[in-house]
Design a protein around this motif. Structure first.
Motif, PDB file in Angstrom:
ATOM      1  N   MET A   1       0.984  -1.392  -0.234  1.00  8.45           N
ATOM      2  CA  MET A   1       0.326   0.089  -0.008  1.00  8.45           C
ATOM      3  C   MET A   1       0.617   1.595  -0.231  1.00  8.45           C
ATOM      4  O   MET A   1       1.131   1.729   1.025  1.00  8.45           O
ATOM      5  CB  MET A   1      -0.927  -0.114   1.191  1.00  8.45           C
ATOM      6  N   SER A   2       0.668   2.131  -1.357  1.00 13.69           N
ATOM      7  CA  SER A   2       1.890   2.936  -1.388  1.00 13.69           C
ATOM      8  C   SER A   2       0.886   4.575  -0.499  1.00 13.69           C
ATOM      9  O   SER A   2       1.901   5.252   0.124  1.00 13.69           O
ATOM     10  CB  SER A   2       2.188   3.680  -2.291  1.00 13.69           C
ATOM     11  N   GLU A   3      -0.713   4.337  -0.141  1.00  6.16           N
ATOM     12  CA  GLU A   3      -1.113   6.005  -0.028  1.00  6.16           C
ATOM     13  C   GLU A   3      -0.497   5.630   1.674  1.00  6.16           C
ATOM     14  O   GLU A   3      -1.569   4.451   2.533  1.00  6.16           O
ATOM     15  CB  GLU A   3      -2.101   5.864  -0.306  1.00  6.16           C
ATOM     16  N   HIS A   4      -1.275   6.613   2.277  1.00  3.70           N
ATOM     17  CA  HIS A   4      -1.068   6.466   3.716  1.00  3.70           C
ATOM     18  C   HIS A   4      -1.841   7.547   4.293  1.00  3.70           C
ATOM     19  O   HIS A   4      -1.976   9.076   3.380  1.00  3.70           O
ATOM     20  CB  HIS A   4       0.191   7.512   4.587  1.00  3.70           C
ATOM     21  N   GLN A   5      -3.093   7.368   5.198  1.00  2.00           N
ATOM     22  CA  GLN A   5      -3.513   7.683   5.835  1.00  2.00           C
ATOM     23  C   GLN A   5      -3.652   8.498   6.996  1.00  2.00           C
ATOM     24  O   GLN A   5      -3.923   7.176   7.262  1.00  2.00           O
ATOM     25  CB  GLN A   5      -5.326   7.335   5.244  1.00  2.00           C
ATOM     26  N   LEU A   6      -4.126   9.244   7.665  1.00  2.00           N
ATOM     27  CA  LEU A   6      -3.733   9.862   9.283  1.00  2.00           C
ATOM     28  C   LEU A   6      -5.266   9.329   9.290  1.00  2.00           C
ATOM     29  O   LEU A   6      -6.284  10.111   8.819  1.00  2.00           O
ATOM     30  CB  LEU A   6      -3.262  10.508   9.767  1.00  2.00           C
ATOM     31  N   VAL A   7      -5.829   8.143  10.433  1.00  2.00           N
ATOM     32  CA  VAL A   7      -7.579   8.680  11.127  1.00  2.00           C
ATOM     33  C   VAL A   7      -7.307   8.655  12.517  1.00  2.00           C
ATOM     34  O   VAL A   7      -6.140   8.134  12.603  1.00  2.00           O
ATOM     35  CB  VAL A   7      -7.577   7.294  10.559  1.00  2.00           C
ATOM     36  N   ALA A   8      -7.864   9.489  12.632  1.00  4.01           N
ATOM     37  CA  ALA A   8      -8.001   9.474  14.466  1.00  4.01           C
ATOM     38  C   ALA A   8      -9.521   9.280  14.914  1.00  4.01           C
ATOM     39  O   ALA A   8     -11.097   9.662  14.394  1.00  4.01           O
ATOM     40  CB  ALA A   8      -8.295  11.521  14.817  1.00  4.01           C
ATOM     41  N   ILE A   9      -9.451   8.112  16.045  1.00  2.00           N
ATOM     42  CA  ILE A   9     -11.436   8.095  16.402  1.00  2.00           C
ATOM     43  C   ILE A   9     -10.832   7.879  17.476  1.00  2.00           C
ATOM     44  O   ILE A   9     -10.325   7.266  18.795  1.00  2.00           O
ATOM     45  CB  ILE A   9     -10.974   5.764  15.649  1.00  2.00           C
ATOM     46  N   ASP A  10     -12.046   8.633  17.957  1.00  3.53           N
ATOM     47  CA  ASP A  10     -12.253   8.604  19.098  1.00  3.53           C
ATOM     48  C   ASP A  10     -13.165   7.067  20.144  1.00  3.53           C
ATOM     49  O   ASP A  10     -13.925   6.706  19.736  1.00  3.53           O
ATOM     50  CB  ASP A  10     -12.960   9.262  19.610  1.00  3.53           C
ATOM     51  N   GLY A  11     -12.264   6.366  20.191  1.00  2.00           N
ATOM     52  CA  GLY A  11     -12.329   5.002  21.612  1.00  2.00           C
ATOM     53  C   GLY A  11     -12.705   4.248  22.600  1.00  2.00           C
ATOM     54  O   GLY A  11     -13.044   3.120  23.153  1.00  2.00           O
TER      55      GLY A  11
END
Length: 64
Positions: A1-11
């Motif tokens: 996977m060449s794309e990086h994505q930052l994800v913020a989740i309130d768990g």
């Protein structure tokens, strides 16, 4: 996977979480999972239902 994505989740109120990340090579993944406030058996049933729903969307038969 060449794309990086930052994800913020309130768990903070999550009963179950599963994170699946790329592993050391293309043949492996890294999995982090936990259940809190719900039994692992119940969490597994929920995850099985999600998998069945995804299979149905793809036109596949359920795995069980």
């Amino acid at each position: 996977m060449s794309e990086h994505q930052l994800v913020a989740i309130d768990g903070r109120d999550a009963l179950v979480y599963v994170l699946v990340r790329p592993g050391n090579d293309d043949a492996h993944v890294s999995v982090e999972a936990a259940a809190r406030g719900i039994s692992k058996t119940s969490a597994a049933l929920i995850l099985r239902q999600i998998a069945d729903n995804w299979d149905a969307e793809e036109g596949d038969a359920p795995a069980h």
